[in-house]
Enzyme design. Structure first.
Site, PDB file in Angstrom:
ATOM      1  N   GLU A  17       8.945 -75.983  55.893  1.00 52.53           N
ATOM      2  CA  GLU A  17       7.776 -75.673  55.053  1.00 52.53           C
ATOM      3  C   GLU A  17       7.505 -76.801  54.057  1.00 52.53           C
ATOM      4  O   GLU A  17       8.306 -77.707  53.884  1.00 52.53           O
ATOM      5  CB  GLU A  17       7.994 -74.375  54.265  1.00 52.53           C
ATOM      6  CG  GLU A  17       7.328 -73.150  54.846  1.00 52.53           C
ATOM      7  CD  GLU A  17       5.806 -73.182  54.756  1.00 52.53           C
ATOM      8  OE1 GLU A  17       5.232 -74.211  54.312  1.00 52.53           O
ATOM      9  OE2 GLU A  17       5.182 -72.190  55.144  1.00 52.53           O
ATOM     10  N   ASN A 147      -0.017 -67.758  51.358  1.00 52.29           N
ATOM     11  CA  ASN A 147      -0.046 -68.992  52.137  1.00 52.29           C
ATOM     12  C   ASN A 147      -1.429 -69.623  52.051  1.00 52.29           C
ATOM     13  O   ASN A 147      -2.326 -69.095  51.372  1.00 52.29           O
ATOM     14  CB  ASN A 147       0.305 -68.713  53.609  1.00 52.29           C
ATOM     15  CG  ASN A 147       1.770 -68.920  53.902  1.00 52.29           C
ATOM     16  OD1 ASN A 147       2.367 -69.919  53.499  1.00 52.29           O
ATOM     17  ND2 ASN A 147       2.381 -67.983  54.613  1.00 52.29           N
ATOM     18  N   ASP A 198      -0.865 -69.566  58.066  1.00 49.23           N
ATOM     19  CA  ASP A 198       0.278 -69.989  57.248  1.00 49.23           C
ATOM     20  C   ASP A 198      -0.213 -71.082  56.298  1.00 49.23           C
ATOM     21  O   ASP A 198      -1.252 -70.929  55.669  1.00 49.23           O
ATOM     22  CB  ASP A 198       1.426 -70.445  58.147  1.00 49.23           C
ATOM     23  CG  ASP A 198       2.773 -70.307  57.455  1.00 49.23           C
ATOM     24  OD1 ASP A 198       2.967 -70.923  56.396  1.00 49.23           O
ATOM     25  OD2 ASP A 198       3.654 -69.601  57.985  1.00 49.23           O
TER      26      ASP A 198
END
Length: 290
Positions: A17, A147, A198
């Site tokens: 991430e 997100n 995301d």
């Protein structure tokens, strides 16, 4: 895997991430949240370095040539680039052991939007915060998986998603500080192959590039919310894109292997991938601190 797309390094992140790029040092950074690791990739000599962290972290913002800011499960920490030492800048939900940091991005004004969530994605356990020059305030509560935090190039519009609801929100902002000036509205709800939104980033023209978790792709949406391009990525759980290079003409994408049974893993799940961007990107702004 095509020649235009390559795996950046021979690593597999459990939960990759927060990719970002420092144009001054020509370096990409990203995290493996669950393994408490920060990765540093220097394009000048194609070297990869892994930094072990004392806590889970998910996002990084450049402050200046000597300092970075890490968004961690305990809040914001300043990291010294020369030795990796950490010092607390501002606690965020540090007393809540059930939540952690997740998505974040710096607004063009130098303010920081920061999203928290439950360790097990507990329903509505997260929030989105706004940090600006020492002051922290809550923007949105009751978010399950925050997100897709990103902003239009001029800072007048902000976006964020609740991945659990499979929807991206849009809100008008004060360009001077990145604070909302009206209520958010639902912006995008239709995603190809049932991909869940995301991480996301905007390009120089205000298009939004969203990692579609579960769909093995990044989707490009115009400022009106229409899907105009998809980019296939050889990983099932694509987590976040970032524009890379001093001219912002390449894109780096992280992914995750967490939760995938061995019989469905592709061998590249959790990888970090690099390819030529289909459009002119933009470099993210520095975080302003007191």
């Amino acid at each position: 895997m095509s020649e235009a797309l390559r795996r950046l390094a021979d690593i597999s992140c459990l939960l990759g991430e927060g990719p970002t790029y420092d144009r001054y040092s020509d370096t990409a950074w990203w995290f493996d949240i669950l393994n408490k690791q920060l990765f540093e990739y220097r394009f000048g000599d194609d070297s990869l370095k892994k930094h072990e962290l004392p806590f889970a972290a998910s996002a990084l913002a450049r402050i200046d040539e000597k300092r970075q800011c890490l968004f961690t499960e305990q809040g914001l920490y300043i990291r010294q680039c020369d030795d990796g030492s950490l010092s607390l800048l501002h606690a965020i939900e540090a007393e809540n052991k059930h939540t952690r940091s997740n998505d974040a991005r710096v607004h063009p004004s130098g303010a920081f939007w920061l999203g928290t969530m439950g360790w097990n994605a507990e329903k509505e356990a997260g929030s989105i915060y706004h940090y600006n020059r020492g002051e922290l305030q809550t923007l949105f509560k009751g978010v399950t998986i925050p997100n897709a935090i990103c902003f239009s190039p001029d800072g007048s519009v902000g976006y964020y998603a609740d991945t659990a609801l499979q929807q991206v929100m849009r809100v008008n902002l004060d360009v001077a500080n990145g604070l909302p000036i009206d209520e958010p509205e639902i912006f995008i709800t239709d995603f190809p192959e049932n991909g869940a939104p995301d991480g996301a980033v905007t390009d120089a023209y205000g298009n939004i590039w969203i990692a579609l978790w579960g769909a093995s792709m990044v989707g490009g949406y115009d400022p009106q919310g229409h899907l105009f391009q998809t980019i296939s990525v050889p990983a099932q759980q694509v987590s976040c894109p970032a524009f890379i290079g001093t001219d912002a003409r390449r894109m780096l994408v992280t992914s995750a292997a967490v939760g995938l049974e061995e019989d469905v893993q592709t061998g590249t799940d959790g990888g970090v991938f690099l390819f030529d961007a289909p459009i002119q990107g933009k470099i993210e702004p520095d975080l302003v601190v007191l």
